[in-house]
Enzyme design. Sequence first.
Site, short mmCIF file in Angstrom:
data_model
loop_
_atom_site.label_atom_id
_atom_site.label_comp_id
_atom_site.label_asym_id
_atom_site.label_seq_id
_atom_site.Cartn_x
_atom_site.Cartn_y
_atom_site.Cartn_z
N ASP A 192 -17.44 19.78 19.93
CA ASP A 192 -16.71 20.99 19.24
C ASP A 192 -15.57 20.85 19.43
O ASP A 192 -15.07 20.61 20.94
CB ASP A 192 -17.57 22.10 19.71
CG ASP A 192 -18.62 22.62 19.00
OD1 ASP A 192 -18.60 22.50 17.59
OD2 ASP A 192 -19.62 22.85 19.35
N GLU A 230 -25.80 28.76 9.12
CA GLU A 230 -25.88 27.93 10.40
C GLU A 230 -25.74 28.80 11.44
O GLU A 230 -24.51 29.42 11.76
CB GLU A 230 -25.07 26.73 10.79
CG GLU A 230 -25.55 25.46 10.21
CD GLU A 230 -24.50 24.20 10.25
OE1 GLU A 230 -24.12 24.22 11.54
OE2 GLU A 230 -24.29 23.55 9.44
#
Lengths: 401, 263
Positions: free
Chosen positions: B61, B50
């Site tokens: 995040d 990724e």
Amino acid sequence: MNTQTAVGRFGRFGGRYVPETLVPALMELEEAYAAARADPTFDAEVAQVLREFVGRPTTLTPARRLTEAWGGAHVWLKREDLAHTGAHKINNTVGQVLLARRMGKKRIIAETGAGQHGVATATACALFGLPCEVFMGALDVERQALNVFRMRALGAVVRPVESGSRTLKDAMNEAMRTWVSQVSDTHYVIGSAAGPHPYPTVVRDFQAIIGRELRTQAQAAFGKLPDAIVACVGGGSNAIGVLHPFIGDTGVRLIGVEAGGHGLDSGQYGASLTLGTEGVLHGSRSLVLQDADGQIQEAHSISAGLDYPGVGPELAHLAKTGRMEVRTATDDEALASFYEVARLEGILPALETSHAFARGRELARELGAGKYLVINCSGRGDKDVATISARGVPPAVGVKP
Amino acid sequence: MSGAIAKAFARAKARGEGALVAYGMAGDPDLPRSVDVFAAMVEGGADIVEVGVAFSDPIADGPVIQGAAERALKAGSTLKRVLDEVVPELHRRCPETPLVIMTYVNVIMAMGEERFAKRARERGISGAILPDLPPEESGSLRATFDAAGVDLIPLCAPTTPPARAEAIAKDARGFVYCVSVAGVTGMRAELPADLSQRLELVRKASPVPVVAGFGISTAEQARTLSAHADGVVVGSALVRAAHTEGPQAARALCAEIKRGLKR
Ligand SMILES: Cc1ncc(COP(=O)(O)O)c(C=O)c1O
């Protein structure tokens, strides 16, 4: 799930661009809100608190000396600065905290820029006995010390946010990140008519009381609707609140004033409607200040409440379709208006509000004598006195130093 | 649709292993050196990579990846530069490994959905994960990606009700990314007790492989989860290892997690 649906759209703007973790909570909020709106006891409860605790309706005040000094339209002020806690923000927090309580949520989080929304949330939480945590950019913690104290005195926990530009945008990121982790028992009280659906609608509806009162008061005070209404625009909650009930009245000019900061050619401003491009920030598609690579730019304004690189989706739609006119005022113009309003009307307007006054001055002249201009006085300036006095107080007109 | 992702899962399965999907931040510490980090992950055993593209306002995040994004932005990382400078080089060095872009929807919108999809495909990207694009908002973008041959990989959360989770799984491209914890990215000492049940539910409904991600950092966690999923995603732990100790540490951590994924 293949097709794009119109989830909370205002034209092209709005929607729900959030992590999947939050989607069920937003759906739950949407349903709970619809059920609350359909329940007359909820409306009655909100109305009662607004009357008894917030002090609504706020007055519509003639600004006689400004009218005279500006030499144009009659100037009237819708006095949200007289609402409890000193700004319009309380209209929304009372509504949302009552909604959260109905939903059985155990705790409240919020973000704040100028601190007014944080204070308003802390106040509603104190009133209804819910724990409250407020995220605030570290820079704003410094420049809004009075409001930080007020939140803490009201029992809220203030969390300074050190990331990014250390202002409102970063506080909102942190509040969203925290909400993702605590979504089962926590309600996030968003402070402006921004964020993912249904927030722009919820906040607008709770703030629309400003405009509804103004309709009635204008008829009583001068026998017709205003010819123009002007409000400052950060995320846009006071603006959509006062303007929304007039959208269908094509004879009423609607004007939003954004933060011009150091000037539109300086790169330092908070003017998303004027200079923003389409993008997604904090869960909705709207106009945002960003670079060509889609990175969000840091906004600048002397007023912490306008220091935001986005704007609510409904205002973006009104601006793009031309129903709302958009202007800007610089930091210096806002400061000059602060003193002008203080000395001519005996009101210290918030720095945010001072932006609306700065453009109100020329709008009064443009409209001309016999017309009626209403300026939405979104809040009082006590929170800003440290920022303003640090620049030195100009001598009073006609008073020898 | 991209066959590369399906093949990578099949290869891992044939070896009797769960797949390791390894996340890194393109541009941390700078663009060329992040290629070394990604390549080291593949050497350590990562089956799919990724490629994180930094966004200024990463609401999904936690602090580790947020910090990496800030460093990447300072180093001049942009989606365009990642596609031009990181992806082709990485694809050249690891031609067998499917590469998936992970970023936020605004970054894709700024480039333009079609321009992104076309370029990504040309440079060797197989899929994309956009954590702030739930199914309701993804219709037009997914059609564009489908046409270009880039898989839009959907996410499923612990808060997603079963019927919705099944609908997401049924319609998935590439693989289904099951977010293991209600929260942001970051290492967790403990994963939720009901995670295995949720994985099984999604797996039953899904025509494509199912992976668990968020919070996973140890071989032991990988071992437990690989009984219920086709693989795991490891992000923050790798980003931290690469940041503090360099590519070798990321390679070692991948190898260790891979040992946990042996069935
Ligand atoms: C007095 C006042 N006016 C205006 C604003 C800007 O917010 P909005 O644009 O949502 O009304 C703020 C925000 O803190 C405020 O405190």
